[in-house]
Scaffold this motif. Structure first.
Motif, PDB file in Angstrom:
ATOM      1  N   SER A   1      -9.321  73.666  54.742  1.00  0.00           N
ATOM      2  CA  SER A   1      -8.630  72.841  53.749  1.00  0.00           C
ATOM      3  C   SER A   1      -9.117  73.158  52.343  1.00  0.00           C
ATOM      4  O   SER A   1      -8.322  73.286  51.407  1.00  0.00           O
ATOM      5  CB  SER A   1      -8.823  71.352  54.062  1.00  0.00           C
ATOM      6  OG  SER A   1     -10.198  71.030  54.145  1.00  0.00           O
TER       7      SER A   1
ATOM      8  N   ARG B   1      -5.874  71.175  60.989  1.00  0.00           N
ATOM      9  CA  ARG B   1      -4.870  71.368  62.043  1.00  0.00           C
ATOM     10  C   ARG B   1      -3.482  71.541  61.434  1.00  0.00           C
ATOM     11  O   ARG B   1      -2.684  72.367  61.887  1.00  0.00           O
ATOM     12  CB  ARG B   1      -4.886  70.180  63.008  1.00  0.00           C
ATOM     13  CG  ARG B   1      -6.090  70.163  63.947  1.00  0.00           C
ATOM     14  CD  ARG B   1      -5.884  69.169  65.075  1.00  0.00           C
ATOM     15  NE  ARG B   1      -5.808  67.805  64.587  1.00  0.00           N
ATOM     16  CZ  ARG B   1      -6.858  67.001  64.458  1.00  0.00           C
ATOM     17  NH1 ARG B   1      -8.069  67.434  64.773  1.00  0.00           N
ATOM     18  NH2 ARG B   1      -6.705  65.764  64.019  1.00  0.00           N
ATOM     19  N   GLU B   2      -3.186  70.756  60.385  1.00  0.00           N
ATOM     20  CA  GLU B   2      -1.881  70.844  59.731  1.00  0.00           C
ATOM     21  C   GLU B   2      -1.689  72.212  59.079  1.00  0.00           C
ATOM     22  O   GLU B   2      -0.612  72.814  59.169  1.00  0.00           O
ATOM     23  CB  GLU B   2      -1.756  69.739  58.679  1.00  0.00           C
ATOM     24  CG  GLU B   2      -0.426  69.708  57.951  1.00  0.00           C
ATOM     25  CD  GLU B   2       0.744  69.400  58.859  1.00  0.00           C
ATOM     26  OE1 GLU B   2       1.865  69.821  58.528  1.00  0.00           O
ATOM     27  OE2 GLU B   2       0.535  68.757  59.914  1.00  0.00           O
TER      28      GLU B   2
ATOM     29  N   GLU C   1      -7.952  66.858  60.486  1.00  0.00           N
ATOM     30  CA  GLU C   1      -6.501  66.671  60.542  1.00  0.00           C
ATOM     31  C   GLU C   1      -5.787  67.641  59.604  1.00  0.00           C
ATOM     32  O   GLU C   1      -4.773  68.255  59.967  1.00  0.00           O
ATOM     33  CB  GLU C   1      -6.164  65.227  60.163  1.00  0.00           C
ATOM     34  CG  GLU C   1      -4.682  64.901  60.192  1.00  0.00           C
ATOM     35  CD  GLU C   1      -4.412  63.471  59.743  1.00  0.00           C
ATOM     36  OE1 GLU C   1      -3.296  63.209  59.262  1.00  0.00           O
ATOM     37  OE2 GLU C   1      -5.318  62.628  59.873  1.00  0.00           O
TER      38      GLU C   1
ATOM     39  N   LYS D   1      -0.985  74.762  61.758  1.00  0.00           N
ATOM     40  CA  LYS D   1       0.390  74.667  62.248  1.00  0.00           C
ATOM     41  C   LYS D   1       1.363  75.346  61.297  1.00  0.00           C
ATOM     42  O   LYS D   1       2.292  76.031  61.709  1.00  0.00           O
ATOM     43  CB  LYS D   1       0.782  73.194  62.424  1.00  0.00           C
ATOM     44  CG  LYS D   1       0.125  72.510  63.608  1.00  0.00           C
ATOM     45  CD  LYS D   1       0.558  71.050  63.681  1.00  0.00           C
ATOM     46  CE  LYS D   1      -0.134  70.329  64.823  1.00  0.00           C
ATOM     47  NZ  LYS D   1       0.245  68.886  64.858  1.00  0.00           N
ATOM     48  N   ARG D   2       1.148  75.134  60.001  1.00  0.00           N
ATOM     49  CA  ARG D   2       2.061  75.723  59.017  1.00  0.00           C
ATOM     50  C   ARG D   2       1.946  77.242  58.989  1.00  0.00           C
ATOM     51  O   ARG D   2       2.926  77.942  58.751  1.00  0.00           O
ATOM     52  CB  ARG D   2       1.771  75.151  57.625  1.00  0.00           C
ATOM     53  CG  ARG D   2       2.116  73.673  57.512  1.00  0.00           C
ATOM     54  CD  ARG D   2       1.968  73.165  56.099  1.00  0.00           C
ATOM     55  NE  ARG D   2       2.252  71.744  56.022  1.00  0.00           N
ATOM     56  CZ  ARG D   2       2.298  71.058  54.887  1.00  0.00           C
ATOM     57  NH1 ARG D   2       2.076  71.670  53.740  1.00  0.00           N
ATOM     58  NH2 ARG D   2       2.557  69.765  54.898  1.00  0.00           N
TER      59      ARG D   2
END
Length: 236
Positions: free
Chosen positions: A224, A93-94, A90, A97-98
């Motif tokens: 991450s 993916r975030e 998750e 997107k950023r």
């Protein structure tokens, strides 16, 4: 016949330290079951729910009694940590997107500023310069000089007193340092503690399976974790 002496019955007053100790130690059948279980299984480690199932007791009651035994030092509470793969995906993916999200109004204004690279042939091809506050992707076929161009950009940035974080994915940082020396600067001059302007993040060692000797290193496939390392490097 001498009079009988009226002796105390030995009953403990409720609330006294001894009574509290006994209550915490053997104040319920669940505690007795817990003590028997751990005497028979001294190396056992489990969650409260798991232990409650093993001794066939209510989890809520077991939790309360376990807390008493932990407080007495008879049981030791151990913290466990496990990897949450779903959360990791998750976050990745975030982050993605950023990285690809369109800039806001303020960011658009900042990205309109442009500057020259300091590399003759590149500045001829880009007479208006490149967006100085944007992410620029350099693409090309293998062996077309992408890494050499990037190293030249780093050298020119250092000459302009810019701070540089170099994430090395295609070669060891020492090889990059050697290339920088061939271009006329000593990278170690910019890596001195206290006035550090060049920081390497070694991602290549993970890819080839060797231990990195750099201060910062990370697996490039774990976005991450890599983003955290980049943030630390940027704060240098």
């Amino acid at each position: 016949m001498p009079p009988l002496e009226n002796k105390s019955s030995g009953r403990l007053d409720k609330g006294s330290p001894k009574a509290d100790l006994i209550e915490k130690l053997i104040g319920s059948e669940t505690k007795a079951e817990l003590l028997m279980f751990f005497h028979e299984n001294p190396e056992s480690t489990d969650t409260v729910e798991g232990i409650a199932n093993k001794i066939h007791r209510n989890p809520k009651e077991t939790d309360r009694d376990v807390s008493d035994l932990v407080e007495l030092g008879l049981l030791k509470e151990v913290r466990t940590v496990s990897f949450n793969k779903a959360r990791d995906q998750e976050l990745q993916r975030e982050i993605s997107k950023r990285l690809i999200s369109p800039p806001s109004g303020d960011e658009t204004e900042r990205s309109s500023s442009r500057e020259m690279t300091g590399i003759g042939i590149v500045d001829e091809l880009l007479p208006e310069g490149y967006p100085s506050t944007s992410v620029v992707l350099v693409m090309g076929d293998p062996a077309t000089g992408k890494t050499t161009l990037l190293t030249q950009l780093v050298v020119e940035a250092l000459k302009k007193d810019r701070n540089v974080v170099y994430a090395s994915l295609d070669d060891f940082p020492d090889s990059v340092r050697e290339s920088m020396r061939m271009m006329g600067i000593d990278p170690q001059k910019y890596e001195i503690e206290g006035r550090r302007r060049l920081v390497f993040i070694d991602c290549y060692s993970f890819l080839v399976g060797v231990k990195s000797k750099e201060q910062y290193s990370e697996d490039p496939q774990r976005l991450s974790d890599l983003s955290i390392v980049v943030s630390k490097a940027l704060s240098e």
